[in-house]
Every structure is written in C-alpha cells, then in structure tokens.
Design a protein around this motif. Sequence first.
Motif, PDB file in Angstrom:
ATOM      1  N   ASP A   1      41.894  45.384  43.105  1.00  0.00           N
ATOM      2  CA  ASP A   1      41.721  44.412  42.030  1.00  0.00           C
ATOM      3  C   ASP A   1      40.860  43.224  42.444  1.00  0.00           C
ATOM      4  OD1 ASP A   1      43.278  45.933  40.328  1.00  0.00           O
ATOM      5  OD2 ASP A   1      45.140  44.905  40.890  1.00  0.00           O
ATOM      6  N   LEU A   2      40.642  43.053  43.737  1.00  0.00           N
ATOM      7  CA  LEU A   2      39.903  41.894  44.227  1.00  0.00           C
ATOM      8  C   LEU A   2      38.527  42.277  44.802  1.00  0.00           C
ATOM      9  CD1 LEU A   2      42.796  39.980  46.045  1.00  0.00           C
ATOM     10  CD2 LEU A   2      41.944  39.645  43.722  1.00  0.00           C
ATOM     11  N   ARG A   3      38.145  43.534  44.647  1.00  0.00           N
ATOM     12  CA  ARG A   3      36.890  43.967  45.263  1.00  0.00           C
ATOM     13  C   ARG A   3      35.652  43.401  44.567  1.00  0.00           C
ATOM     14  NH1 ARG A   3      38.665  50.192  46.616  1.00  0.00           N
ATOM     15  NH2 ARG A   3      39.995  49.641  48.387  1.00  0.00           N
ATOM     16  N   ARG A   4      35.789  43.060  43.303  1.00  0.00           N
ATOM     17  CA  ARG A   4      34.659  42.437  42.610  1.00  0.00           C
ATOM     18  C   ARG A   4      34.311  41.114  43.285  1.00  0.00           C
ATOM     19  NH1 ARG A   4      34.815  40.714  36.222  1.00  0.00           N
ATOM     20  NH2 ARG A   4      32.617  40.234  35.939  1.00  0.00           N
ATOM     21  N   LEU A   5      35.323  40.299  43.530  1.00  0.00           N
ATOM     22  CA  LEU A   5      35.105  39.028  44.222  1.00  0.00           C
ATOM     23  C   LEU A   5      34.673  39.273  45.655  1.00  0.00           C
ATOM     24  CD1 LEU A   5      35.303  35.963  44.532  1.00  0.00           C
ATOM     25  CD2 LEU A   5      37.769  36.243  44.937  1.00  0.00           C
TER      26      LEU A   5
ATOM     27  N   GLY B   1      43.459  36.310  37.419  1.00  0.00           N
ATOM     28  CA  GLY B   1      43.157  37.042  36.198  1.00  0.00           C
ATOM     29  C   GLY B   1      41.712  37.017  35.773  1.00  0.00           C
ATOM     30  N   ALA B   2      40.878  36.197  36.412  1.00  0.00           N
ATOM     31  CA  ALA B   2      39.490  36.069  35.963  1.00  0.00           C
ATOM     32  C   ALA B   2      38.688  37.348  36.139  1.00  0.00           C
ATOM     33  CB  ALA B   2      38.806  34.922  36.704  1.00  0.00           C
ATOM     34  N   ALA B   3      39.009  38.136  37.153  1.00  0.00           N
ATOM     35  CA  ALA B   3      38.253  39.360  37.422  1.00  0.00           C
ATOM     36  C   ALA B   3      38.820  40.567  36.692  1.00  0.00           C
ATOM     37  CB  ALA B   3      38.222  39.640  38.926  1.00  0.00           C
ATOM     38  N   ASP B   4      39.843  40.349  35.856  1.00  0.00           N
ATOM     39  CA  ASP B   4      40.472  41.468  35.157  1.00  0.00           C
ATOM     40  C   ASP B   4      39.510  42.042  34.130  1.00  0.00           C
ATOM     41  OD1 ASP B   4      42.319  43.270  34.281  1.00  0.00           O
ATOM     42  OD2 ASP B   4      43.313  41.865  32.915  1.00  0.00           O
ATOM     43  N   ALA B   5      39.274  43.350  34.202  1.00  0.00           N
ATOM     44  CA  ALA B   5      38.405  44.035  33.239  1.00  0.00           C
ATOM     45  C   ALA B   5      39.169  45.180  32.590  1.00  0.00           C
ATOM     46  CB  ALA B   5      37.155  44.563  33.937  1.00  0.00           C
ATOM     47  N   SER B   6      40.361  44.865  32.103  1.00  0.00           N
ATOM     48  CA  SER B   6      41.215  45.901  31.540  1.00  0.00           C
ATOM     49  C   SER B   6      40.647  46.425  30.230  1.00  0.00           C
ATOM     50  CB  SER B   6      42.623  45.345  31.306  1.00  0.00           C
ATOM     51  OG  SER B   6      42.566  44.233  30.422  1.00  0.00           O
TER      52      SER B   6
END
Length: 461
Positions: A159-163, A205-210
Amino acid sequence: MLADTIDGLGEALAAVDAFDQALVAGLLRPQPAQAAGPAQLAHAVAGTPLAARAARAAEAAEKATAGAASEDHFVALAAARTALLGSVHDALLVRAEEVTGRTCGGETAESPRAQETVNLLAAARSWLSDVARSGWQGIDHDLVSGAAQVVSALLRDPDLRRLATLLDGFAAELAASCPGAALERVPARRWADLWSRALLLTLPGAADASASGTATGRLLPLGVDLQEHATAVQAQVHAVFEPADGAVPRLVRASVSAPKPDTVVGAGLWQLLRPHMSLLEAVSEGRSMDLDGMPLTAGGDLLWSDEHARQGEPADAFATARVALPTAADAVTAPLDRHPARIAVPVFMEGYAARKDGDAVTFAVAGRPLAVDTDRIPAAGPLTPQAVAASGACIGLLRWDAGTFSIQPLAVETTVRKKAVAVHAGQWAGGTADKAGVKAEKAATDAVHVLRERAGRLLRK
C-alpha cells in the motif's frame, strides 16, 4: 483556441514560482527575498473556496518566514501549492475540452479513504521536512542518504509502494546533484512538484486508489505511453471502454509499473512489464479485450487483473480513434492528480501539415503551429520523429508544458515504401519480429539473466 490566453493563469503560476524559489535556498533561515514566497502562496489561496483552510496556510507562511515551520506547516504549504496548481490544471482542461468537443464523465473523483496513521509515513514526512529546511542549495549526501532506510521500509508494504517509488526516484535525483551549493541550475519547479506530492502522499489514505466500481464490456486500446526513470518503468495504456449495458463510452487508462535496474533500457523494458499485464500483448496484436468485472476507479483507472480480461476481436487503433474516440467521455481527474504536468488528453488528428526543422517537429493545424513533443517518444518501439514528420494522421496525448500545449504522438499513419502503414510507440509491447526490436530484446534478455544470476547468488549467501 489552444494558443489563446487564459485569465489568471500567469498570476497563479507566479505565486507557485515564488514559493518554489523559497525552497531553493531553504526555509530554515530564509532571507527576506525567500520569505516572501510562502506569503505570496498563502495570499493566492485566501480569496478562493479554500479560504477556510487558507488561514492554516497563512500561519504556515508566517512560521516559514520566521524559520520555525513544523512538519504540519510544511504539509499546509504543500497543500496550498497543490491546490493552486490544481486550479491551473482545471482551467487548461476546460480549454482542452472546448477543443476536442468531449465532456468529462463526472463531477469529481472520490476522495481517498482515511487509514490508520503509519509510523513509516511520519518518517518520510520528517525527511521531506528536513529537505525543505535545507533547500536545494543546501542538500548534501548525508541529508539525501536519510531517505534510503525509509524507502526500504516503505517498499515492504504494497500500500505504500507508490510513495516509496516516488521517494526513491526523488532521492536519486538529489543525490546525483550533490552538493547543492555547486549547482549552476536548479530544477526548482520539478523538485518542488516532487517534494509537495511526496509530502501529501505521507498523509494517511492519500495514496489509496481503491475501485469505485467495475467495468464489464469491450476495451479498445488507442496507444501506450511509456514512462521511464532510472529506477522504475511504467506503461500506461489509453483506451476507449464501451460498457456492455450500452452506457456512454468513456476514456480509461490501464497502467503497469515495475522497478528496474539502470542497465535495462529500450525494448528490454517490455520484459519487465509483460508478465504483469496481458493487455500489452493485445496492443501489439491490434486486438480489443473483453472485460468482466474489472475494478475501476472513479478517476478512470482500471486496476488491472488478468482474471477479469480475455482477448477480443481485432480492433484497429485508428478506426477506434476515428469512430469511438469523439463520442467518449473524458476521465475524471483524481484530486491529487490535478496538476498541469499530468494533463494527457487523448486526441486524434489528421489533415495537418507536418514540418521538421532540425530536431523540432510541428503540425500546422488550421494555419496555426502545434508543437510535437518528440522527446516523449520511447526508444522501446519503432515510432521515430522521422515517422511523425512524414505522417498524415496521429493518435496522441494533448499535453501542456512551459506555457504551451503540445502533442505527444502515440501512433501515426505514414507512408513506407509507397505503402500506408501505422506505426505505434507500443508496437513491441507484446513482442516483435522486427529486426531492431529482436536485437534490443536479446541484449536486454542477456542483461536480465546476468542480474538474476547475481541476485540468486546473493540470496544463497
């Protein structure tokens, strides 16, 4: 219309530039010239619908001016900067919609869902705050190396790999420019973009792309945008989605990313991406794909899973561009993606006069020149600036940079040996029999084989 001025655009960008210049020297002990930047940014959002939150930005500007800004203050300034560039994005997108005649498929994309605070996010935020205090001219290897441990920890959580990927690439750019005091030219806008985006992605929650729904119907690919960095690569397929229930077709994207060593370049990049997305093979073969329950975000991004897709009938990209693209609704932009640099509107053009002057290519459309961004054409395909300059039709992405609109070619129709042919940037995505492509693939295969062998030895140790 693309060349006409947009009211307020220059003023908004001037406020952003003023803040960016403050980051050049750093916000630890800002001089009067640098201290004016945060104040100008806060003033720019004071008279907007964000006025209720602008007070926080004004407080942050005061603290930054005094050299006493905390992490929360830096987040407020990053948010104000992002909102201001978001307004620029929206104004430019309205202009693009006027040109294409297409409308947006909805009001707004969903806001990210709240998640539990993660200590790793706090660690990333702390490092980014230290970078802002030192400024680009104050960076050194000790400061930049502080990101390594944070990135390694972030990569362990999917869940944190985008950042993590953003911080990894950002830190690599900073490291290559150390010491900052010796820099002759500072990429102020780019580094401020990366800094502010990374800082906002540290918010829970900012990187959430659900997914907000599912897609069932036919997917008609238009082209592939390949984006490469020294440590990562991404292929983004732009396509028209025709829902099975007969609803209005819409523009969607499907993306696949992978980490990469800097020795894998050119056509070898596809080897890193193919195993994760069957769509790339369909693009190469000129076929549609039938989707069944594919997760889809409100922003028009397909969360690709091969379980929900199967190969469809042949579908020519230029036929899709001529028939289906004009009636498709544009994708909605997610809140954090509202930035001028992220504008990529699929368009189809024909009947233009292509001109090549040295390395520059322009399309004369209705008597007005439109710049062609040939620098974005990847080396991992057969599309070249020469083919673009000899073309009569083009599928591309309308972009905006440095104050002007330009077109990024994804595919062109041109004449080769007196025969009309289509040349695509993603033509080698699923494999190729082209001699140049085969040669590049073999070289990449050898490099990947050596790297895997070395990695295996390290793991055995």
